[in-house]
Design a protein around this motif. Structure first.
Motif, PDB file in Angstrom:
ATOM      1  N   GLY A 100       0.803  -1.216   0.000  1.00  0.00           N
ATOM      2  CA  GLY A 100       0.000   0.000   0.000  1.00  0.00           C
ATOM      3  C   GLY A 100       0.836   1.266   0.000  1.00  0.00           C
ATOM      4  N   GLU A 102      -0.012   5.744  -0.089  1.00  0.00           N
ATOM      5  CA  GLU A 102      -1.060   6.762  -0.026  1.00  0.00           C
ATOM      6  C   GLU A 102      -1.146   7.551  -1.334  1.00  0.00           C
ATOM      7  OE1 GLU A 102      -4.296   8.501   1.427  1.00  0.00           O
ATOM      8  OE2 GLU A 102      -3.187   6.959   2.494  1.00  0.00           O
ATOM      9  N   SER A 135      -5.317   1.718  -8.262  1.00  0.00           N
ATOM     10  CA  SER A 135      -6.296   2.353  -7.380  1.00  0.00           C
ATOM     11  C   SER A 135      -7.077   1.285  -6.623  1.00  0.00           C
ATOM     12  CB  SER A 135      -7.241   3.240  -8.194  1.00  0.00           C
ATOM     13  OG  SER A 135      -8.127   3.907  -7.327  1.00  0.00           O
ATOM     14  N   GLN A 136      -6.408   0.693  -5.653  1.00  0.00           N
ATOM     15  CA  GLN A 136      -7.017  -0.344  -4.823  1.00  0.00           C
ATOM     16  C   GLN A 136      -6.434  -0.235  -3.425  1.00  0.00           C
ATOM     17  OE1 GLN A 136      -6.563  -4.278  -6.388  1.00  0.00           O
ATOM     18  NE2 GLN A 136      -7.823  -5.196  -4.815  1.00  0.00           N
ATOM     19  N   ARG A 137      -7.309  -0.258  -2.420  1.00  0.00           N
ATOM     20  CA  ARG A 137      -6.852  -0.140  -1.035  1.00  0.00           C
ATOM     21  C   ARG A 137      -6.003  -1.338  -0.640  1.00  0.00           C
ATOM     22  NH1 ARG A 137      -8.651   4.018   1.626  1.00  0.00           N
ATOM     23  NH2 ARG A 137      -8.137   3.243   3.697  1.00  0.00           N
ATOM     24  N   SER A 138      -4.920  -1.035   0.068  1.00  0.00           N
ATOM     25  CA  SER A 138      -4.046  -2.087   0.581  1.00  0.00           C
ATOM     26  C   SER A 138      -3.308  -1.518   1.777  1.00  0.00           C
ATOM     27  CB  SER A 138      -3.057  -2.527  -0.507  1.00  0.00           C
ATOM     28  OG  SER A 138      -2.262  -3.581  -0.039  1.00  0.00           O
ATOM     29  N   ASP A 139      -3.161  -2.304   2.815  1.00  0.00           N
ATOM     30  CA  ASP A 139      -2.469  -1.868   4.038  1.00  0.00           C
ATOM     31  C   ASP A 139      -3.106  -0.620   4.651  1.00  0.00           C
ATOM     32  OD1 ASP A 139      -0.554  -3.930   3.694  1.00  0.00           O
ATOM     33  OD2 ASP A 139       0.612  -2.659   2.340  1.00  0.00           O
ATOM     34  N   GLY A 140      -4.407  -0.437   4.416  1.00  0.00           N
ATOM     35  CA  GLY A 140      -5.115   0.718   4.955  1.00  0.00           C
ATOM     36  C   GLY A 140      -4.843   2.004   4.197  1.00  0.00           C
ATOM     37  N   LEU A 141      -4.219   1.915   3.038  1.00  0.00           N
ATOM     38  CA  LEU A 141      -3.908   3.090   2.224  1.00  0.00           C
ATOM     39  C   LEU A 141      -4.706   3.035   0.920  1.00  0.00           C
ATOM     40  CD1 LEU A 141      -0.072   3.057   2.888  1.00  0.00           C
ATOM     41  CD2 LEU A 141      -1.781   4.536   3.965  1.00  0.00           C
ATOM     42  N   ARG A 142      -4.869   4.184   0.269  1.00  0.00           N
ATOM     43  CA  ARG A 142      -5.764   4.297  -0.886  1.00  0.00           C
ATOM     44  C   ARG A 142      -5.299   3.589  -2.149  1.00  0.00           C
ATOM     45  NH1 ARG A 142      -6.931  10.628  -1.078  1.00  0.00           N
ATOM     46  NH2 ARG A 142      -4.674  10.592  -0.929  1.00  0.00           N
ATOM     47  N   ASN A 143      -3.989   3.412  -2.316  1.00  0.00           N
ATOM     48  CA  ASN A 143      -3.440   2.841  -3.539  1.00  0.00           C
ATOM     49  C   ASN A 143      -2.447   1.744  -3.199  1.00  0.00           C
ATOM     50  OD1 ASN A 143      -4.505   4.961  -5.526  1.00  0.00           O
ATOM     51  ND2 ASN A 143      -3.469   6.206  -3.995  1.00  0.00           N
ATOM     52  N   CYS A 144      -2.022   1.024  -4.221  1.00  0.00           N
ATOM     53  CA  CYS A 144      -0.989   0.023  -3.981  1.00  0.00           C
ATOM     54  C   CYS A 144      -0.086  -0.127  -5.203  1.00  0.00           C
ATOM     55  CB  CYS A 144      -1.598  -1.321  -3.593  1.00  0.00           C
ATOM     56  SG  CYS A 144      -2.435  -2.192  -4.915  1.00  0.00           S
TER      57      CYS A 144
END
Length: 165
Positions: A100, A102, A135-144
């Motif tokens: 992830g 941000e 553009s996919q949430r990962s590790d609690g963040l907006r992008n990965c």
């Protein structure tokens, strides 16, 4: 790591018992003369110090650790615009490992311990040195980012271009 370059061949410093001789306190700079492990570690050490000099890594705020996976043995953290990823697994490599981030954008690989010049296997190809976020949430963040991670390696990515969505 790297301490052996300046370390004495034998730890016997000048003292009365050896007539204050420096002959047994020679530094092991000869280790760099041969191609191989020591030369590779020295090259890595120089490049790591250059990265810190250019990016002022140690002068930045404390790292933001946001990915710790005990099963895959991968740890990732951000420090300024830099993303550090470590794969500590002794045998498992990963093709598209998701980490992830941000900020959406392009991330350029600026340090890869798997490069041949560092004694690595050189598994990453030149076209894999630039990554664009998903553009996919990962590790609690907006992008990965999806990154290839060879076993027992570390990678440092730098945000090189911000994408506004």
């Amino acid at each position: 790591m790297g301490n052996e370059f300046g370390h004495p061949e034998r730890v016997e410093f000048p003292m009365p018992s050896n007539n204050f001789s420096f002959s047994l306190a020679n530094r092991r700079w000869d280790l760099l003369a041969n191609e191989g492990l020591h030369r590779n570690l020295f090259t890595f050490d120089k490049d790591l110090m250059k990265l810190d000099e250019n990016e002022r890594i140690l002068a930045r705020a404390l790292p933001s650790i946001h990915h710790v996976n005990d099963n895959s043995m991968v740890i990732a953290y951000m420090r300024g615009p830099l993303l550090f990823i470590f794969n500590f697994h002794p045998t498992d490599s990963y093709e598209g490992y998701r980490i992830g981030v941000e900020e959406a954008g392009e991330y350029q690989l600026v340090l890869n311990t798997d490069e041949i010049k560092y004694g690595g296997q050189g598994l990453m190809k030149d076209d894999q040195y630039s990554r664009t976020t998903i553009s996919q949430r990962s590790d609690g963040l907006r992008n990965c980012l999806e990154v290839p991670l060879a076993s027992r390696t570390a990678q440092v990515y730098k945000l090189s271009r911000i994408l506004r969505i």
